[in-house]
Motif scaffolding. Structure first.
Motif, PDB file in Angstrom:
ATOM      1  N   SER A 152      35.102  36.803  32.804  1.00  0.00           N
ATOM      2  CA  SER A 152      35.527  38.054  33.432  1.00  0.00           C
ATOM      3  C   SER A 152      35.545  39.123  32.353  1.00  0.00           C
ATOM      4  N   THR A 206      30.000  29.952  49.821  1.00  0.00           N
ATOM      5  CA  THR A 206      30.326  31.132  49.015  1.00  0.00           C
ATOM      6  C   THR A 206      31.047  32.162  49.867  1.00  0.00           C
ATOM      7  N   PHE A 251      39.956  34.728  41.619  1.00  0.00           N
ATOM      8  CA  PHE A 251      38.546  34.328  41.530  1.00  0.00           C
ATOM      9  C   PHE A 251      38.424  32.920  40.950  1.00  0.00           C
ATOM     10  N   LEU A 291      27.708  32.651  40.642  1.00  0.00           N
ATOM     11  CA  LEU A 291      28.454  33.400  41.644  1.00  0.00           C
ATOM     12  C   LEU A 291      28.995  34.647  40.971  1.00  0.00           C
ATOM     13  N   LEU A 292      28.764  35.777  41.601  1.00  0.00           N
ATOM     14  CA  LEU A 292      29.121  37.058  40.998  1.00  0.00           C
ATOM     15  C   LEU A 292      29.985  37.830  41.979  1.00  0.00           C
ATOM     16  N   SER A 293      31.058  38.444  41.464  1.00  0.00           N
ATOM     17  CA  SER A 293      31.946  39.206  42.341  1.00  0.00           C
ATOM     18  C   SER A 293      32.505  40.412  41.607  1.00  0.00           C
ATOM     19  N   HIS A 332      33.498  39.422  37.833  1.00  0.00           N
ATOM     20  CA  HIS A 332      33.818  38.028  37.552  1.00  0.00           C
ATOM     21  C   HIS A 332      32.554  37.220  37.812  1.00  0.00           C
ATOM     22  N   MET A 333      32.289  36.256  36.936  1.00  0.00           N
ATOM     23  CA  MET A 333      31.087  35.442  37.100  1.00  0.00           C
ATOM     24  C   MET A 333      31.423  33.987  36.850  1.00  0.00           C
ATOM     25  N   SER A 343      33.081  37.751  49.403  1.00  0.00           N
ATOM     26  CA  SER A 343      33.369  38.615  48.252  1.00  0.00           C
ATOM     27  C   SER A 343      32.454  38.306  47.071  1.00  0.00           C
ATOM     28  N   CYS A 344      31.625  37.270  47.175  1.00  0.00           N
ATOM     29  CA  CYS A 344      30.780  36.853  46.051  1.00  0.00           C
ATOM     30  C   CYS A 344      29.304  36.873  46.455  1.00  0.00           C
ATOM     31  N   GLU A 345      28.459  37.039  45.455  1.00  0.00           N
ATOM     32  CA  GLU A 345      27.013  36.949  45.623  1.00  0.00           C
ATOM     33  C   GLU A 345      26.529  35.690  44.910  1.00  0.00           C
TER      34      GLU A 345
END
Length: 656
Positions: free
Chosen positions: A371, A311, A338, A327-329, A275-276, A314-316
């Motif tokens: 996603s 953040t 998300f 945000l990337l997960s 997911h982004m 669970s996210c980068e």
């Protein structure tokens, strides 16, 4: 040959020259001594023999005379025994003697003795005959021979002494000569030996110097090697450090030190289905213009700090570009979960007040969410653009947006554009602009950019110019068109116009290039610069400076697409241009729509009052042509008059 070997050879020769003469001299001296001893022994034997002969002669004579006086019997065989032995020894001595004088004297003595024996026999015979006269004569002869023998013996003795002295002198002279040569040889040997030792000393000194130098060089080399090893280690450490720094810079944004777009792309490849969410600040350019770039950077840092703190685990978080964050997960499995988290984060961001000094500001951000397992970044960007376009604040990518295909098309077009730039396939096509008031005026042309694909397909500008701008190739397209149009004007001496955007006029490099070319071009009156996107102009003053500059060299200026959505006619009409090109939205239905007709008529009258010529674009039918001609438009351009064509076709039509 090696110098050391030569020195050793010289030493060997020197010692040889020193020892060999000593040996030869010693041998010669020994031989001389033996020769002298032999000569002495020989002469002594000879002298002794002569003495014996003299003694025996006198002995014989005295014995004989005594017997004669006593009148005793005489036996010559017995009495003469010693003389006979002396004669034999004398013969042996003659054979051994090499001196001719001595040999002659010995032979003579030998004869004397033989004669003595004969006379002695004669005397005995005379005595036996009792003849007094014969006896007297024999005795006189006998005494005479005896005296001569004595004389010969004395002469032989004297001559032997002389011979001995002479032999000794000759041997001594020879020995002295030999000694002289021996001394010379010894001196030469010593000289050579000294020279050899000197050479060896020099060679040893030289060898020592070379050895010292070699040791010094070896020591220096070890030092250099040590330094090189240290340098190599330092270099490795520096390279490792620089590599680490470069890698860090490559994967982190310099302003916020967050992972950047490069890191995002790599992580997307490894994570698979994710997911982004893309956050982009709204109207951040206006924020920068108002508050200044310094505060703009501070605002970006504050936003980065807020997002970093907010953040979830669970996210980068990534800083993708200037005012865009991602945000990337891959850990959140439920899409809705998300999305809800991103909504909450956006809400908190948009409501937060940031302060710097006395300034208080709020940063509003639009968000695009995607996603999927492929093209995540592109899909999120498409959703972000949708959110900004429709001012929804947040958009979630779905297939109904039908923008993924557009993305692929753009990507393909990007490749074609780059290839066309490399192969010089960006070319002008020329569309005629015809005078409506004076048929004797030469036809002018507009140079319209086209991209020729590899298979020969001609691509219109609307398909690639936006992509060229995104790829930052637009200035290169402008340069290519400008130079090729100048070349056409130079060769064909035909009037041609070139489109310039606001971006072109804001590009100092492009402006300098144009001014430099005009300063040396001899047909400036045949070139016209058509200014596009006038509605997007923020500073008419900067545009006016450009217009005044090119017109000062004799070039002409036109305002393109005039009359469509403009509320600032006064600004545009005061820009001191040569032509106004009326927008196609007014011309396309001027023959049927009253409002369009009224608008075109008003523009024409205003232009006439300002001394500006007008050009009607999009003249696609004869009816439109006749209408714009009736309304007093000066020039017409459109498909009804001629389509854009390459230079060869334009040249062919002009030659007809």
């Amino acid at each position: 040959m090696n110098s050391r070997i030569v020195s050793y050879i010289l030493i060997f020769v020197s010692i040889s020259l020193f020892l060999i003469p000593l040996y030869i001299g010693n041998t010669a001296m020994s031989n001389s001594t033996k020769i002298i001893e032999n000569i002495q022994e020989e002469l002594l034997d000879m002298v002794e023999l002569t003495y014996q002969i003299e003694h025996n002669v006198y002995k014989h004579r005295n014995a004989l005379l005594e017997k004669i006086i006593k009148n005793e019997a005489i036996d010559l065989e017995i009495e003469g025994f010693d003389l006979e032995e002396n004669i034999e020894l004398l013969n042996i001595t003659v054979e051994r003697t090499n001196n001719e004088t001595l040999v002659s004297l010995l032979n003579r003595l030998h004869k004397r003795i033989v004669a003595f024996r004969y006379v002695e026999e004669s005397l005995v015979e005379a005595l036996d005959s009792e003849d007094q006269e014969d006896f007297s004569d024999a005795l006189i002869g006998y005494n005479s021979v005896a005296r001569k023998v004595t004389s010969d013996v004395e002469e032989l003795q004297d001559l032997s002494g002389i011979y001995l002295n002479q032999a000794i002198s000759e041997v001594q002279e020879a020995s002295a000569e030999a000694k002289k040569y021996i001394i010379y040889s010894i001196i030469g040997g010593i000289a050579l030996l000294l020279f050899a030792f000197y050479s060896l000393h020099r060679l040893t000194a030289k060898y020592k110097i070379q050895t010292d130098r070699a040791l010094e060089a070896e020591e220096k080399q070890r030092g250099l090697q040590k330094e090189l090893e240290n340098y190599s280690l330092d270099l490795e450490r520096n390279v490792a450090k620089k590599t680490e720094e470069l890698e860090y810079r490559y994967y982190h944004h310099p302003l916020t030190q967050l992972p950047n777009r490069n890191k995002l792309i790599e992580d997307i490849k490894t994570m698979g289905s994710i997911h982004m969410a893309l956050f982009n600040l709204d109207k951040f350019q206006e924020f920068n213009d108002y508050f200044g770039e310094e505060l703009g950077n501070i605002a970006i840092k504050e936003m980065a700090k807020f997002l970093r703190e907010s953040t979830p685990d669970s996210c980068e978080l990534y800083h993708v570009s200037g005012d865009e964050f991602a945000l990337l997960s891959s850990k959140v499995r439920i899409k809705e979960e998300f999305i809800e988290g991103i909504r909450e984060l956006q809400k908190r961001l948009n409501s937060k007040q940031f302060s710097y000094g006395d300034e208080v500001y709020i940063l509003m951000a639009s968000v695009g969410i995607a996603s999927s397992s492929v093209n995540q970044l592109a899909c999120a960007d498409i959703a972000l653009k949708e959110a900004k376009k429709h001012h929804t604040g947040l958009a979630i990518y779905n297939s109904s947006m039908e923008m993924e295909k557009s993305y692929q098309d753009n990507l393909q077009c990007s490749k074609k554009l780059v290839q066309a730039m490399e192969m010089d396939k960006i070319v002008p096509y020329y569309q005629p602009i015809v005078s409506l008031k004076d048929k004797t005026l030469p036809v002018r042309h507009e140079g319209l950019v086209r991209m020729i694909e590899e298979d020969g397909t001609v691509t219109a500008p609307y398909q690639f110019l936006d992509i060229a701008k995104r790829l930052r190739l637009y200035p290169k397209v402008t340069r290519t068109m400008f130079y090729k149009i100048l070349e056409t004007i130079q060769e064909e001496q035909v009037a041609v116009s070139l489109n310039l955007s606001v971006d072109d006029m804001n590009n100092d490099e492009i402006v300098k290039l144009i001014i430099a070319a005009l300063s040396s071009f001899e047909y400036n009156d045949l070139i016209t610069f058509e200014i596009l996107e006038t509605e997007a102009m923020e500073s008419y003053g900067d545009v006016q400076i450009f217009i005044d500059s090119v017109r000062s060299y004799g070039a002409k200026v036109a305002i393109d697409d005039f009359g469509s959505g403009y509320s600032n006619f006064a600004h545009v009409l005061n820009m001191n241009v040569d032509y106004i090109k009326i927008d196609s939205s007014l011309i396309s239905n001027v023959d049927t729509d009253k409002n369009s007709r009224l608008m075109v008529e008003t523009i024409v009258k205003l232009a006439e009052q300002l001394g500006i010529e007008t050009v009607a674009e999009f003249v696609s039918t004869e009816e439109i042509y006749e209408t714009v001609k009736e309304l007093g438009v000066d020039w017409a351009q459109g498909y009804w008059l001629g389509k854009p064509v390459p230079l060869e076709e334009m040249r062919a039509k002009r030659d007809v």
